[in-house]
Design a protein around this motif. Structure first.
Motif, PDB file in Angstrom:
ATOM      1  N   PHE A   1      55.739  24.219  51.466  1.00  9.03           N
ATOM      2  CA  PHE A   1      54.347  24.143  51.031  1.00  9.03           C
ATOM      3  C   PHE A   1      53.939  22.747  50.560  1.00  9.03           C
ATOM      4  CE2 PHE A   1      55.140  28.854  49.996  1.00  9.03           C
ATOM      5  CZ  PHE A   1      54.993  29.198  51.339  1.00  9.03           C
ATOM      6  N   PRO A   2      54.690  22.092  49.675  1.00 13.67           N
ATOM      7  CA  PRO A   2      54.307  20.704  49.344  1.00 13.67           C
ATOM      8  C   PRO A   2      54.415  19.762  50.533  1.00 13.67           C
ATOM      9  CG  PRO A   2      56.399  21.293  48.301  1.00 13.67           C
ATOM     10  CD  PRO A   2      55.804  22.554  48.828  1.00 13.67           C
ATOM     11  N   LEU A   3      55.315  20.062  51.471  1.00 11.72           N
ATOM     12  CA  LEU A   3      55.446  19.207  52.651  1.00 11.72           C
ATOM     13  C   LEU A   3      54.200  19.267  53.536  1.00 11.72           C
ATOM     14  CD1 LEU A   3      59.178  19.877  53.626  1.00 11.72           C
ATOM     15  CD2 LEU A   3      58.219  17.781  52.656  1.00 11.72           C
ATOM     16  N   VAL A   4      53.622  20.470  53.698  1.00 15.34           N
ATOM     17  CA  VAL A   4      52.423  20.553  54.539  1.00 15.34           C
ATOM     18  C   VAL A   4      51.203  19.989  53.818  1.00 15.34           C
ATOM     19  CG1 VAL A   4      53.279  22.500  55.894  1.00 15.34           C
ATOM     20  CG2 VAL A   4      51.873  22.943  53.883  1.00 15.34           C
ATOM     21  N   ILE A   5      51.182  20.066  52.491  1.00 18.07           N
ATOM     22  CA  ILE A   5      50.089  19.431  51.747  1.00 18.07           C
ATOM     23  C   ILE A   5      50.113  17.925  52.001  1.00 18.07           C
ATOM     24  CG2 ILE A   5      49.212  18.863  49.453  1.00 18.07           C
ATOM     25  CD1 ILE A   5      50.158  21.608  48.522  1.00 18.07           C
ATOM     26  N   ALA A   6      51.300  17.336  51.879  1.00 18.43           N
ATOM     27  CA  ALA A   6      51.437  15.895  52.120  1.00 18.43           C
ATOM     28  C   ALA A   6      51.082  15.546  53.560  1.00 18.43           C
ATOM     29  CB  ALA A   6      52.863  15.452  51.793  1.00 18.43           C
ATOM     30  N   GLY A   7      51.582  16.350  54.514  1.00 18.93           N
ATOM     31  CA  GLY A   7      51.279  16.097  55.914  1.00 18.93           C
ATOM     32  C   GLY A   7      49.796  16.210  56.211  1.00 18.93           C
ATOM     33  N   GLY A   8      49.139  17.210  55.605  1.00 17.44           N
ATOM     34  CA  GLY A   8      47.706  17.391  55.814  1.00 17.44           C
ATOM     35  C   GLY A   8      46.898  16.209  55.318  1.00 17.44           C
ATOM     36  N   GLN A   9      47.294  15.651  54.181  1.00 16.14           N
ATOM     37  CA  GLN A   9      46.587  14.484  53.648  1.00 16.14           C
ATOM     38  C   GLN A   9      46.757  13.276  54.563  1.00 16.14           C
ATOM     39  OE1 GLN A   9      44.497  14.475  50.923  1.00 16.14           O
ATOM     40  NE2 GLN A   9      44.835  16.669  51.146  1.00 16.14           N
ATOM     41  N   ILE A  10      47.965  13.097  55.073  1.00 17.70           N
ATOM     42  CA  ILE A  10      48.212  11.977  55.994  1.00 17.70           C
ATOM     43  C   ILE A  10      47.434  12.174  57.292  1.00 17.70           C
ATOM     44  CG2 ILE A  10      49.978  10.887  57.436  1.00 17.70           C
ATOM     45  CD1 ILE A  10      51.923  11.277  55.117  1.00 17.70           C
TER      46      ILE A  10
ATOM     47  N   LEU B   1      63.649  21.507  59.726  1.00 16.78           N
ATOM     48  CA  LEU B   1      62.493  22.404  59.681  1.00 16.78           C
ATOM     49  C   LEU B   1      61.415  21.832  58.773  1.00 16.78           C
ATOM     50  CD1 LEU B   1      61.298  25.148  60.528  1.00 16.78           C
ATOM     51  CD2 LEU B   1      62.303  26.116  58.448  1.00 16.78           C
ATOM     52  N   GLY B   2      61.825  21.305  57.619  1.00 20.59           N
ATOM     53  CA  GLY B   2      60.858  20.699  56.709  1.00 20.59           C
ATOM     54  C   GLY B   2      60.147  19.517  57.335  1.00 20.59           C
ATOM     55  N   PHE B   3      60.893  18.688  58.050  1.00 19.52           N
ATOM     56  CA  PHE B   3      60.293  17.517  58.700  1.00 19.52           C
ATOM     57  C   PHE B   3      59.263  17.943  59.737  1.00 19.52           C
ATOM     58  CE2 PHE B   3      60.323  14.805  62.498  1.00 19.52           C
ATOM     59  CZ  PHE B   3      59.763  13.646  61.957  1.00 19.52           C
ATOM     60  N   PHE B   4      59.585  18.940  60.555  1.00 24.66           N
ATOM     61  CA  PHE B   4      58.665  19.359  61.602  1.00 24.66           C
ATOM     62  C   PHE B   4      57.427  20.049  61.029  1.00 24.66           C
ATOM     63  CE2 PHE B   4      62.436  18.993  64.451  1.00 24.66           C
ATOM     64  CZ  PHE B   4      61.870  18.056  65.318  1.00 24.66           C
ATOM     65  N   PHE B   5      57.571  20.738  59.894  1.00 28.55           N
ATOM     66  CA  PHE B   5      56.394  21.305  59.237  1.00 28.55           C
ATOM     67  C   PHE B   5      55.478  20.191  58.738  1.00 28.55           C
ATOM     68  CE2 PHE B   5      57.765  25.496  59.707  1.00 28.55           C
ATOM     69  CZ  PHE B   5      56.872  26.371  59.111  1.00 28.55           C
ATOM     70  N   PHE B   6      56.076  19.152  58.147  1.00 22.20           N
ATOM     71  CA  PHE B   6      55.316  18.001  57.675  1.00 22.20           C
ATOM     72  C   PHE B   6      54.574  17.352  58.841  1.00 22.20           C
ATOM     73  CE2 PHE B   6      55.269  13.364  57.358  1.00 22.20           C
ATOM     74  CZ  PHE B   6      54.530  13.177  56.196  1.00 22.20           C
ATOM     75  N   LEU B   7      55.276  17.139  59.954  1.00 22.46           N
ATOM     76  CA  LEU B   7      54.678  16.508  61.127  1.00 22.46           C
ATOM     77  C   LEU B   7      53.572  17.371  61.722  1.00 22.46           C
ATOM     78  CD1 LEU B   7      54.792  14.153  63.149  1.00 22.46           C
ATOM     79  CD2 LEU B   7      56.515  15.457  64.427  1.00 22.46           C
TER      80      LEU B   7
END
Length: 256
Positions: A208-217, A5-11
């Motif tokens: 939440f930190p995962l989507v921040i990182a994903g958003g920056q990428i 779930l964390g991976f897919f949120f990041f993606l």
């Protein structure tokens, strides 16, 4: 909470940031598939929306693409409507059907949207009368109810109205997502506090930190000329699949 779930949120955050949206509809879809309690699901998705689009709004503003004054008529009604939608208690059946419909519309838009040509500099937006107020209120209410920012519904309306250039519409959609997510989240948090279930969302903080990182990428990918149409088509496949599952489940509930 699972690693998948964390991976897919990041993606999801990376893909949506690359094309100018927040990803609220897909966060909802992932949480539904994960089996998350539907009552806390919108609040989690809205927080993720805010974290992803905030940076984009700043970038659009610095680039001079944010036509705030012309967006005000949409925001005047959407902000209170999103708060009201977040406050309203809904049954699981109604929530599933509303979310399924929202995902279906989002998926169809992403699947069939065509690249828009820039308007000539002499082109002026259509005079819309009360339309912006009505559109803003309707999208805002739906956004607060199901935990989306509403930008994916606003963008095609703005294109139809010849409201501005593609860059201006992307900027307007980002700001619309941000303010409606904040407003809808406020209503959702008040509702969760009233029902004393806010604590159920605590285990999902790692998203939440995962989507921040994903958003920056995602923002970095956009600056590298990523083909947005490919990203949109892939995202549409996921949305349409989950929409079909949700609507089938929702209709089954209504018929039994």
């Amino acid at each position: 909470m699972t690693i998948a779930l964390g991976f897919f949120f990041f993606l999801t955050a990376a893909l949506y940031a690359a094309v100018g949206f927040g990803g609220g509809s897909t966060y909802n879809a992932l949480l539904v598939l994960h089996g998350t309690d539907y009552r806390i699901l919108p609040a989690i998705a809205l927080v993720c929306n805010i974290l992803v689009v905030a940076g984009g709004v700043v970038r659009f503003h610095l680039a001079g693409q944010l036509a705030f004054r012309r967006l005000v008529p949409f925001l005047v009604t959407s902000i209170p409507a999103a708060w009201l939608g977040g406050r309203l208690p809904v049954s699981e059946t109604l929530f599933v059907n509303l979310l399924g419909a929202a995902l279906l519309i989002s998926g169809l838009y992403l699947a069939f949207e065509r690249p828009q040509e820039a308007l000539p500099e002499t082109s002026a937006p259509r005079s819309a009368g009360l339309t912006p107020f009505m559109v803003g209120g309707g999208i805002g209410l739906l956004s607060g109810l199901v935990g989306v920012g509403g930008g994916i519904f606003l963008a095609p309306v703005l294109y139809f109205m010849k409201w501005g250039t593609p860059q201006q519409i992307a900027a307007a959609s980002s700001l619309f997502i941000l303010v409606n997510s904040v407003s809808g989240l406020t209503g959702q948090m008040m509702k969760l506090q009233d029902t004393d279930i806010l604590h159920l969302a605590a285990p999902y903080w790692i998203l939440f930190p995962l989507v921040i990182a994903g958003g920056q990428i995602g923002s970095w990918m956009a600056s590298r000329k990523l083909q947005p149409q490919i990203v949109k088509r892939l995202t549409a496949i996921l949305l349409l699949y989950v929409a079909a599952r949700l609507l089938y489940d929702g209709l089954s509930r209504l018929l039994t």
